[in-house]
Motif scaffolding. Structure first.
Motif, mmCIF file in Angstrom:
data_model
loop_
_atom_site.group_PDB
_atom_site.id
_atom_site.type_symbol
_atom_site.label_atom_id
_atom_site.label_comp_id
_atom_site.label_asym_id
_atom_site.label_seq_id
_atom_site.Cartn_x
_atom_site.Cartn_y
_atom_site.Cartn_z
ATOM 1 N N ASN A 1 0.812 -1.221 0.000
ATOM 2 C CA ASN A 1 0.000 0.000 0.000
ATOM 3 C C ASN A 1 0.847 1.274 0.000
ATOM 4 O O ASN A 1 0.308 2.364 0.103
ATOM 5 C CB ASN A 1 -0.932 0.028 1.206
ATOM 6 C CG ASN A 1 -2.022 -1.015 1.108
ATOM 7 O OD1 ASN A 1 -2.009 -1.856 0.231
ATOM 8 N ND2 ASN A 1 -2.964 -0.948 2.006
ATOM 9 N N PRO B 1 -4.784 3.757 1.513
ATOM 10 C CA PRO B 1 -5.718 2.866 2.205
ATOM 11 C C PRO B 1 -5.854 1.497 1.535
ATOM 12 O O PRO B 1 -6.247 0.531 2.168
ATOM 13 C CB PRO B 1 -7.056 3.601 2.153
ATOM 14 C CG PRO B 1 -6.786 4.947 1.615
ATOM 15 C CD PRO B 1 -5.428 4.959 1.033
ATOM 16 N N THR B 2 -5.526 1.422 0.237
ATOM 17 C CA THR B 2 -5.645 0.173 -0.515
ATOM 18 C C THR B 2 -4.392 -0.031 -1.372
ATOM 19 O O THR B 2 -3.578 0.881 -1.527
ATOM 20 C CB THR B 2 -6.877 0.202 -1.442
ATOM 21 O OG1 THR B 2 -6.746 1.316 -2.332
ATOM 22 C CG2 THR B 2 -8.169 0.329 -0.654
#
Length: 167
Positions: free
Chosen positions: A18, A41-42
């Motif tokens: 990430n 976040p991803t």
């Protein structure tokens, strides 16, 4: 004058998928991994620079990143990118594709341009083969983005003309 990398893997370290790292100015292979990074976040599927910003994509989100201080300026939900080959940037804008549509970002916000080719035909976007990542390029003679994709066992291309705003 800097190199940005994402989805980093190093077998002896923990998971850094990430993270986005920024190289030292004019030293594209020299990274200060303790200071010059941003945690998303991803896990990103693609990154690209456009209009003085870095754009990181996952399957369903687009993150606009300020490159000097490495922070997320904006998150556009519901608009992602399939992979690194499915984004193309030039003077006309940034064209990219996710599993649901094809988009053109000209500086203010991304606009879905694939509505007329999404459904209703053998070669529609909904029928593309999931194992092949679409490739986007640009035909400078025709001033058109060209999106290559696969249906069944054959390969096809849709071409979007910038001036006519049509496929």
């Amino acid at each position: 004058n800097q190199h940005f990398i994402a989805n980093v893997y190093q077998k002896d370290l923990e998971d850094y998928s990430n993270y986005i790292y920024k190289s030292k100015p004019f030293n594209f292979y020299q990274f200060n991994y303790l200071e010059d990074f941003l945690v998303l976040p991803t896990t990103p599927t693609a990154i690209s620079s456009f209009n003085g910003r870095i754009y990181a994509f996952d399957d369903n989100n687009m993150y606009q990143i300020e490159p000097n201080n490495l922070y997320i300026e904006d998150v556009i939900e519901g608009t992602g990118c399939i992979g690194q080959q499915a984004v193309f940037v030039n003077d006309y804008g940034m064209c990219f594709a996710d599993k649901n549509n094809i988009y053109l970002h000209t500086g203010t916000k991304p606009v879905a341009i694939g509505e007329s080719i999404l459904r209703g035909d053998t070669y529609a976007w909904e029928n593309k083969h999931a194992s092949f990542t679409p490739h986007i390029t640009f035909d400078s003679f025709r001033k058109s983005y060209v999106v290559f994709f696969r249906v069944s066992s054959s390969y096809y291309a849709w071409s979007y003309n910038i001036h006519r705003k049509r496929w």
